[in-house]
Design an enzyme around this catalytic site. Structure first.
Site, mmCIF file in Angstrom:
data_model
loop_
_atom_site.group_PDB
_atom_site.id
_atom_site.type_symbol
_atom_site.label_atom_id
_atom_site.label_comp_id
_atom_site.label_asym_id
_atom_site.label_seq_id
_atom_site.Cartn_x
_atom_site.Cartn_y
_atom_site.Cartn_z
ATOM 1 N N HIS A 1 0.887 -1.036 -0.090
ATOM 2 C CA HIS A 1 -0.057 -0.090 -0.093
ATOM 3 C C HIS A 1 0.831 1.300 0.034
ATOM 4 O O HIS A 1 1.863 1.434 0.721
ATOM 5 C CB HIS A 1 -1.010 0.049 1.170
ATOM 6 C CG HIS A 1 -1.782 1.186 1.261
ATOM 7 N ND1 HIS A 1 -2.975 1.199 0.620
ATOM 8 C CD2 HIS A 1 -1.577 2.414 1.724
ATOM 9 C CE1 HIS A 1 -3.702 2.469 0.866
ATOM 10 N NE2 HIS A 1 -2.662 3.098 1.619
ATOM 11 N N ASP B 1 -15.340 2.381 7.251
ATOM 12 C CA ASP B 1 -14.375 3.530 6.924
ATOM 13 C C ASP B 1 -14.724 3.860 5.401
ATOM 14 O O ASP B 1 -14.277 5.246 5.377
ATOM 15 C CB ASP B 1 -12.884 2.515 6.299
ATOM 16 C CG ASP B 1 -11.809 3.530 5.797
ATOM 17 O OD1 ASP B 1 -11.356 4.413 6.518
ATOM 18 O OD2 ASP B 1 -11.719 3.481 4.589
ATOM 19 N N ARG C 1 -15.057 12.501 6.508
ATOM 20 C CA ARG C 1 -13.567 13.319 6.846
ATOM 21 C C ARG C 1 -13.211 14.099 5.704
ATOM 22 O O ARG C 1 -12.918 15.210 6.106
ATOM 23 C CB ARG C 1 -12.532 12.095 7.081
ATOM 24 C CG ARG C 1 -13.007 11.442 8.492
ATOM 25 C CD ARG C 1 -12.027 10.218 8.849
ATOM 26 N NE ARG C 1 -10.327 10.600 8.566
ATOM 27 C CZ ARG C 1 -9.452 9.895 7.829
ATOM 28 N NH1 ARG C 1 -9.920 8.407 7.429
ATOM 29 N NH2 ARG C 1 -8.113 10.117 7.817
ATOM 30 N N SER D 1 -7.762 3.687 9.057
ATOM 31 C CA SER D 1 -8.372 3.805 7.812
ATOM 32 C C SER D 1 -7.667 2.830 6.971
ATOM 33 O O SER D 1 -8.191 1.932 6.301
ATOM 34 C CB SER D 1 -8.567 5.108 7.084
ATOM 35 O OG SER D 1 -8.984 5.028 5.728
ATOM 36 N N LYS E 1 -8.427 -1.740 6.079
ATOM 37 C CA LYS E 1 -8.635 -2.205 4.619
ATOM 38 C C LYS E 1 -7.434 -3.335 4.598
ATOM 39 O O LYS E 1 -7.890 -4.243 3.671
ATOM 40 C CB LYS E 1 -8.791 -1.144 3.548
ATOM 41 C CG LYS E 1 -9.890 -0.115 3.664
ATOM 42 C CD LYS E 1 -9.814 0.933 2.786
ATOM 43 C CE LYS E 1 -8.728 1.870 2.991
ATOM 44 N NZ LYS E 1 -9.289 3.187 2.844
#
Ligand code: URA
Length: 438
Positions: A82, A161, A168, A183, A187
């Site tokens: 990620h 989320d 947000r 967050s 995931k």
């Protein structure tokens, strides 16, 4: 339990219990807690922060707010990767095939781009025929056959989320360390891989502008991963400058091919080899990060990594002849040269401004519903550290109209600084974090 008491407690700097966090996440997911109360809590967290225990509990509640993916049908060690987002960040298209060519299994679900940062799914869709929506069984079968598959986020993954992030985004509460960490990690945990590699960006184009904040975020995420028994490594890398020489969807696929064929720019090649080496290490295909790095280098030099990208593209319905002959990609019709406004060394090329310039050209999305032009973007002829004579071409812009290119040029020039002295070369890979205090 009442939501207003939870908000008050956090507002005063109190530590929320696991039960209170579960009450909030579950109630918000079910639509029982209204947006205004969730926003108030997010703002209280923004100012008061969260303890490690609270952040971990929030992560797990969000991870279990919807489906979790069971990757047990895929053999071998599954590694996920990620990036916290950036401009010109096409690294998954490069380090993924390198790692897969070395035996790592990568079953990756990626997002679409929003705002000035691009998304891997959009980039892949610039390859004619490439399918980013696949039934789960087919997704697993491609990973088992080829070592990797890359699809869009599907199913009901982390709905809490999804809802909270959208809130947000419009309430000024994105840039909060515990909220970003929970967050992202919720995931990653729901996506089911055995190990996780995080590329945490810092600099003008990143959420975390300072290195200290990026380090704190990286440590928090490594700690959360460790806490659930997933080996997690984070690299902190520079995002002050766009990554590589190309920004925009088809353009970035072209650059990914160049890097995989050993003809890429030095900085992006170095980062991708390092990311791939860490994936190979996490995927237990090498004993040490050093031997993993040798394997990664070999996979590129031998052409195996490039062939892996083509194999994955074909398996997902894409026409791999575009990867072999990248001149087949259709770029946007108006090609516009940007010339250096004066003579000097390029001392800065602000990543965020370059991302916004690419958006003006049509390469990015203002809102989730915006259409993007896959052929639009920027090809940098010069970058930070290069010398330019006044009037010399420094970038090529591709857009759907001259007006888009004119606006893109205006933004691009705002990103650029030219001075009389050559700047020092800034390191790209700043730190590696493998262990964090529990
Ligand atoms: N990316 C995410 O997925 N979540 C955040 O909060 C920030 C970046």
């Amino acid at each position: 339990m009442r939501m207003v008491d939870i908000i008050r407690k956090k507002r005063e700097g109190g530590e929320l219990t696991d039960r209170e966090l579960a009450f909030f996440v579950q109630g918000f997911s079910r639509g029982e807690i209204p947006d205004y109360q969730a926003s108030a809590l997010m703002m209280a967290v923004f100012f008061q922060g969260m303890t490690r225990r609270e952040t971990a509990a929030l992560t797990m509640e969000m991870a279990h707010s919807g489906d979790t993916v069971d990757l047990s049908q895929i053999s071998g060690v599954k590694v996920d990767k990620h990036s916290t987002g950036g401009v010109g960040d096409k690294t998954s298209l490069i380090c993924g095939p390198i790692a897969a060519a070395c035996g790592v299994k990568l079953a990756k679900m990626s997002g679409r781009g929003l705002g000035h940062t691009g998304g891997t799914v959009d980039k892949l869709e610039s390859i004619p025929g490439f399918q980013t929506e696949l039934p789960r069984e087919e997704f697993f079968s491609i990973v088992n056959r080829t070592g990797m598959a890359l699809i869009g986020q599907s199913g009901n993954l982390c709905p809490a989320d999804k809802k909270l992030y959208a809130l947000r985004d419009v309430t000024g509460t994105v840039e909060s360390l515990p909220l970003i960490a929970s967050s992202i990690m919720s995931k990653k945990i729901a996506a089911g891989a055995d190990a996780i590699l995080l590329d945490v960006k810092t600099g003008s184009g990143a959420f975390m502008k300072s290195r200290e904040d990026a380090r704190a975020l990286a440590e928090e995420m490594v700690r959360i991963g460790q806490g659930v028994g997933k080996k997690t490594v984070a690299l902190i890398t520079d995002m002050d400058l766009p990554l590589g020489r190309k920004i925009g969807n088809a353009l970035e696929v072209i650059e990914a091919c160049e890097v995989l064929r050993g003809k890429g720019e030095k900085r992006i090649t170095e980062l991708c080899l390092e990311l791939a080496a860490n994936m190979i290490y996490l995927g237990k295909q090498a004993e040490t990060p050093e031997t993993a790095r040798e394997k990664a280098t070999q996979a590129v030099a031998s052409g195996r990594a490039f062939e892996k990208l083509c194999e994955m593209a074909e398996a997902q319905g894409g026409d791999s002849s575009f990867l072999r002959e990248t001149e087949k990609f259709r770029l946007s019709p108006v090609k516009w040269e940007v010339k250096a406004p004066k003579t000097g060394w390029i001392t800065a090329l602000n990543a965020e401004e370059c991302g916004l310039a690419a958006m003006e050209l049509g390469a990015g999305r203002e809102t989730k519903e915006s259409e993007i032009d896959l052929g639009a973007g920027i090809s940098l002829l010069k970058t930070k550290g290069d010398f330019a004579e006044a009037g010399e071409p420094i970038a090529l812009l591709y857009g759907g109209s001259a007006e888009k290119c004119r606006r893109g040029e205006e933004r691009f020039l705002a990103a650029l600084e030219l001075h009389g002295e050559q700047p020092e070369a800034a390191p790209l890979i700043l730190e590696r974090i493998e262990k964090a205090d529990p």
